[in-house]
Design an enzyme around this catalytic site. Structure first.
Site, PDB file in Angstrom:
ATOM      1  CB  THR A 100      -0.990  -0.104   1.030  1.00 28.03           C
ATOM      2  OG1 THR A 100       0.486   0.039   2.114  1.00 28.03           O
ATOM      3  CG2 THR A 100      -2.078  -0.812   1.187  1.00 28.03           C
TER       4      THR A 100
ATOM      5  CE  LYS B 299       0.423  -3.600   3.841  1.00 26.20           C
ATOM      6  NZ  LYS B 299      -0.348  -2.511   4.124  1.00 26.20           N
TER       7      LYS B 299
ATOM      8  CB  THR C 169       3.189  -8.103  10.818  1.00 23.39           C
ATOM      9  OG1 THR C 169       3.690  -6.480  10.228  1.00 23.39           O
ATOM     10  CG2 THR C 169       3.303  -9.115  10.181  1.00 23.39           C
TER      11      THR C 169
ATOM     12  CD  GLU D 167       1.907   4.669   6.376  1.00 22.92           C
ATOM     13  OE1 GLU D 167       1.022   4.324   5.525  1.00 22.92           O
ATOM     14  OE2 GLU D 167       1.544   5.730   7.498  1.00 22.92           O
TER      15      GLU D 167
ATOM     16  CG  ASN E 118      -0.367   8.315   7.577  1.00 21.57           C
ATOM     17  OD1 ASN E 118      -1.063   6.646   7.362  1.00 21.57           O
ATOM     18  ND2 ASN E 118       0.412   8.500   7.811  1.00 21.57           N
TER      19      ASN E 118
END
Length: 407
Positions: free
Chosen positions: A153, A179, A190, A276, A402
């Site tokens: 993603t 991922k 996870t 991220e 985000n």
């Protein structure tokens, strides 16, 4: 133990495929399939979040009650979480389509989803994707690699690991892909992780091996403190290596656990380092704690501290933030005994001794903290226990990513 190339197709009998189903993303693949030519025993660990996605509910039932598993279907873009009975029905529809195409029972099909919470899956595209992938399955490493790419993603790169070990004179391979980049603060395993092995092992021993390795790998990473609704880790074992079947905790079991731990730790660290917006993997080692529980709590308290993570991003040896995070962890210790070091490929530097700053070089500290992987070592001088946690720095880009994730 020997590190080898590949991921989920590294082990004998496992195939993979991927496709662009158009679920959310344009001009990229967004579905993957893992398939074993032989039935597999399966083990799993799942999110402890009270809000559980439909695939988590489906897979928990399969892991607990199904005689075997043989396929995993994964989509990226939509999480199929908070979707009610309709979302759970889409899991069944996906399994049914896979069952028809692959000639395996519905209850042998595991499903997983990742992406935006609250949206319903376009089940027609999912089923079309399953049909496309059923025709493209291959056991080559490229197919496994492409599957790892398809499930991303906000990840910036694919995540794969594989090793070989010898069990009762036979070569056994364990490979995996995962991922995870945001909404990462697991309390079981996870985001999404899929492990395959050709080892012959009982279901009970496989589950115990997975559960035991999860504690010190996936449960020790954090990107942002948010535990996902979709956390899933699955291990499938088809027995094609021909080793003497592991049915008890013997030498082969210990070797298997070591190899499984290696794969899971490697994948966990890849996720932590690919948080991220992250620019660095941040590792926190707590040594000489009074107990293992204390060491775990202390290391996770530091690695999840937003102020510490921001300091790592700024390459600032702001050791007060680390000592503060240790102090509010809830663990009792003597702050006037703590030593703290920073370490990276650029060297190792003592920052505080017995709770007080030493005369260190800020320039050297900045150089050490400017590497892609940075470690803080806290010596508590309380006992012999230790633990390691992994996270990442906190950057401007985390907010950017985000703030408009749904768009």
């Amino acid at each position: 133990m020997k590190k080898v190339e590949g991921g989920v197709t590294a082990a004998e009998g496992f195939q993979a495929a991927s496709t662009a189903a158009g679920i959310k993303y344009k001009d990229r693949t967004d579905m993957a399939m893992i398939y074993s030519t032989e039935p597999c025993v399966v083990a799993g660990t799942f999110t402890t979040n009270v809000v559980k996605a439909a695939p988590v509910k489906w897979d928990k039932d399969i892991v607990k009650n199904s005689a075997f598993a043989q396929a995993v279907v994964v989509n990226a873009g939509i999480a199929n979480a908070c979707t009610g009975t309709e979302g759970l029905g889409y899991c069944k529809d996906t399994a049914k389509k896979t069952s028809e195409l692959m000639d395996i029972p519905e209850e042998a099909v595991l499903v997983a989803s990742t992406g935006v919470i609250g949206k319903q899956l376009p089940i027609d595209r999912i089923c079309a994707g399953v049909e496309q992938m059923s025709k493209k399955l291959s056991g080559d490493l490229t197919s496994g690699h492409n599957a790892a790419l398809a499930i991303m993603t906000t990840d910036t790169h694919e995540k794969e690991a594989a090793v070989e070990v010898e069990l009762s004179g036979k070569k056994v391979t364990i490979g995996g892909m995962c991922k995870g980049s945001g909404m990462i603060h697991p309390n079981m395993c996870t985001m999404l992780s899929f492990i395959t092995t050709d080892a012959a092992i009982s279901k009970e021993m496989l589950q115990e091996a997975l559960s035991s390795t999860v504690t010190d790998t996936y449960n020790m990473i954090s990107v942002d403190g948010d535990t996902s609704t979709n956390d899933t880790c699955l291990v499938l074992a088809n027995g094609l290596a021909g080793n003497e079947k592991i049915k008890e905790k013997n030498e082969d079991y210990e070797t298997f656990c070591e190899a499984l731990y290696y794969v899971n730790e490697a994948l966990a660290k890849m996720m932590a380092g690919d948080g991220e917006g992250a620019t660095a993997l941040f590792e926190v080692k707590v040594v000489h704690a009074a107990s293992k529980e204390d060491a775990v709590i202390l290391s996770k308290s530091v690695v999840t501290s937003s102020l510490t993570k921001a300091a790592i991003f700024g390459h600032d040896a702001n050791w007060g933030r680390i000592l503060c995070a240790l102090g509010y962890s809830g663990v009792e210790f003597d702050p006037e005994q703590v030593d703290l070091y920073f370490e990276s490929a650029a060297g190792k530097l003592m920052i505080i001794k017995d709770g007080v700053a030493v005369d260190y070089s800020e320039e050297e500290a900045t150089k050490i903290l400017s590497e892609k992987e940075v470690t803080a070592i806290a010596d508590m001088k309380m006992g012999e226990a230790c633990a390691t946690a992994w996270g990442c720095d906190l950057t401007y880009d985390y907010i950017k990513i985000n703030a408009d994730y749904r768009s």
